[in-house]
Design a protein around this motif. Structure first.
Motif, short mmCIF file in Angstrom:
data_model
loop_
_atom_site.label_atom_id
_atom_site.label_comp_id
_atom_site.label_asym_id
_atom_site.label_seq_id
_atom_site.Cartn_x
_atom_site.Cartn_y
_atom_site.Cartn_z
N GLU A 136 -8.24 -9.88 10.99
CA GLU A 136 -7.39 -9.08 11.87
C GLU A 136 -7.03 -7.75 11.21
N ARG A 137 -6.72 -7.79 9.91
CA ARG A 137 -6.41 -6.55 9.21
C ARG A 137 -7.62 -5.62 9.16
N ALA A 138 -8.79 -6.21 8.97
CA ALA A 138 -10.01 -5.40 8.95
C ALA A 138 -10.24 -4.75 10.30
N ALA A 139 -9.95 -5.50 11.37
CA ALA A 139 -10.12 -4.94 12.72
C ALA A 139 -9.17 -3.79 12.96
N ARG A 140 -8.02 -3.81 12.29
CA ARG A 140 -7.07 -2.70 12.40
C ARG A 140 -7.36 -1.61 11.37
N ARG A 141 -8.48 -1.77 10.68
CA ARG A 141 -8.91 -0.83 9.64
C ARG A 141 -7.93 -0.77 8.47
N GLU A 142 -7.28 -1.91 8.23
CA GLU A 142 -6.44 -2.03 7.05
C GLU A 142 -7.31 -2.64 5.96
N THR A 143 -8.05 -1.80 5.28
CA THR A 143 -9.06 -2.27 4.34
C THR A 143 -8.51 -2.47 2.93
N GLY A 144 -7.40 -1.83 2.58
CA GLY A 144 -6.82 -1.99 1.26
C GLY A 144 -6.14 -3.33 1.11
N ALA A 145 -6.13 -3.88 -0.09
CA ALA A 145 -5.55 -5.19 -0.32
C ALA A 145 -4.07 -5.24 0.02
N LEU A 146 -3.38 -4.09 -0.11
CA LEU A 146 -1.94 -4.07 0.13
C LEU A 146 -1.57 -3.55 1.52
N ASP A 147 -2.55 -3.22 2.34
CA ASP A 147 -2.27 -2.71 3.68
C ASP A 147 -1.56 -3.77 4.52
N GLY A 148 -0.59 -3.31 5.31
CA GLY A 148 0.04 -4.20 6.28
C GLY A 148 1.24 -4.97 5.76
N PRO A 154 12.86 -7.36 2.98
CA PRO A 154 13.75 -7.28 1.82
C PRO A 154 12.94 -6.96 0.57
N ALA A 155 13.51 -6.19 -0.34
CA ALA A 155 12.74 -5.67 -1.46
C ALA A 155 12.13 -6.77 -2.33
N LEU A 156 12.89 -7.84 -2.61
CA LEU A 156 12.35 -8.92 -3.44
C LEU A 156 11.18 -9.61 -2.74
N LEU A 157 11.33 -9.85 -1.45
CA LEU A 157 10.27 -10.51 -0.69
C LEU A 157 9.04 -9.63 -0.61
N ARG A 158 9.24 -8.32 -0.41
CA ARG A 158 8.10 -7.41 -0.33
C ARG A 158 7.39 -7.32 -1.68
N ALA A 159 8.15 -7.32 -2.77
CA ALA A 159 7.53 -7.29 -4.09
C ALA A 159 6.62 -8.50 -4.28
N GLU A 160 7.11 -9.67 -3.87
CA GLU A 160 6.30 -10.88 -4.02
C GLU A 160 5.04 -10.81 -3.17
N LYS A 161 5.17 -10.31 -1.94
CA LYS A 161 4.00 -10.21 -1.07
C LYS A 161 2.98 -9.22 -1.63
N LEU A 162 3.45 -8.09 -2.15
CA LEU A 162 2.53 -7.13 -2.76
C LEU A 162 1.80 -7.77 -3.94
N GLN A 163 2.53 -8.51 -4.75
CA GLN A 163 1.91 -9.16 -5.90
C GLN A 163 0.90 -10.22 -5.48
N ARG A 164 1.23 -10.99 -4.46
CA ARG A 164 0.29 -12.01 -3.98
C ARG A 164 -0.97 -11.37 -3.41
#
Length: 266
Positions: A136-148, A154-164
């Motif tokens: 789905e991300r590719a279909a939206r042309r979100e090709t970078g690993a961190l896109d989307g 919340p900052a802590l949750l976003r940090a974890e998602k970026l790291q994952r």
């Protein structure tokens, strides 16, 4: 395999209840006879309320208060209807489009239920879910690993998602020793920071490193901080109740003694 068209019917009264809420919001947003406050709102002004209502839902769940949860879910539903009404007024989409979009997404993400894919265990379902989301991300042309990864998280949750997300493409420590050492490194850099700007940056780096360490040892950083907040609030209120006089008038030593007494009583 059960096709989507034969899914469980909507509970009696649900459609009518939704239509009533839609009609109420349309009335509130009427430029001639509606509520001046509701008419003045836009997506940006309502967004903070949407986030707040989601947290109030989570709070009701944490407290196990089902009656409150019922009300908070209604408040959150109102936010969806509010946004959809503003979008409909601007000619973008309707509430029906919103519901249809999520219904199609859920069917597409569960091919083992609504499609021809074979049934699988929880791990297989999770792997399939991630593969479909990546498509789905590719279909939206979100090709970078961190896109989307949503900026509004919340900052802590976003940090974890970026790291994952970074870990999925191999950018990760092999074990917890690496992020643990990084925490010590960032702490030292914070201690050495010589300006307010540098301290702000280094403190952010330290928090990010702490989230990374938590992830490696299986701790949900956001949940851990929520629990710490709740514990502090509980203990502080208990101190105030134990205080022989106005808590704010007590010297620090007396306040510390009350704090220790509350901890010892738990």
């Amino acid at each position: 395999m059960t096709p989507p068209s034969s899914a469980t019917a909507m509970p009696s009264g649900t459609a009518e209840a939704i239509q009533r809420l839609v009609a109420i919001m349309a009335r509130l947003r009427d430029p001639e006879s509606g509520c001046a406050w509701d008419v003045a709102q836009d997506f940006a002004s309502i967004a903070p309320y949407t986030i707040e209502e989601a947290y109030e839902v989570a709070d009701a769940i944490a407290r196990g208060d089902m009656e409150d949860l019922k009300g908070e879910l209604g408040d959150l539903q109102l936010q969806v209807v509010f946004h959809a009404r503003m979008a409909e007024e601007a000619g973008h989409f309707t509430l029906a489009d919103v519901i249809d979009t999520i219904a199609r997404k859920m069917e597409a993400r569960h091919p083992h239920i609504f499609g021809a894919a074979p049934a699988t265990d929880a791990a297989g379902v999770r792997a399939s879910w991630e593969t479909i989301k990546a498509e789905e991300r590719a279909a939206r042309r979100e090709t970078g690993a961190l896109d989307g990864v949503a900026l509004g998280l919340p900052a802590l949750l976003r940090a974890e998602k970026l790291q994952r997300r970074a870990a999925r493409v191999g950018f990760d420590w092999p074990d917890a020793a690496g992020p643990r050492a990084k925490v010590a490194e960032e702490w030292a850099e914070l201690d050495a920071a010589a300006s307010p700007e540098a301290r702000l940056e280094e403190f952010g780096d330290l928090l990010f490193a702490m989230v990374n360490y938590a992830r490696h040892v299986g701790i949900d950083a956001e949940a851990a901080l929520r629990a710490a907040n709740a514990k502090f609030e509980r203990r502080f209120k208990a101190m105030e109740q134990r205080a022989p006089e106005d808590f704010a008038t007590l010297p620090l030593a007396a306040q510390e003694a009350l704090w220790q007494a509350v901890k010892d009583a738990e």
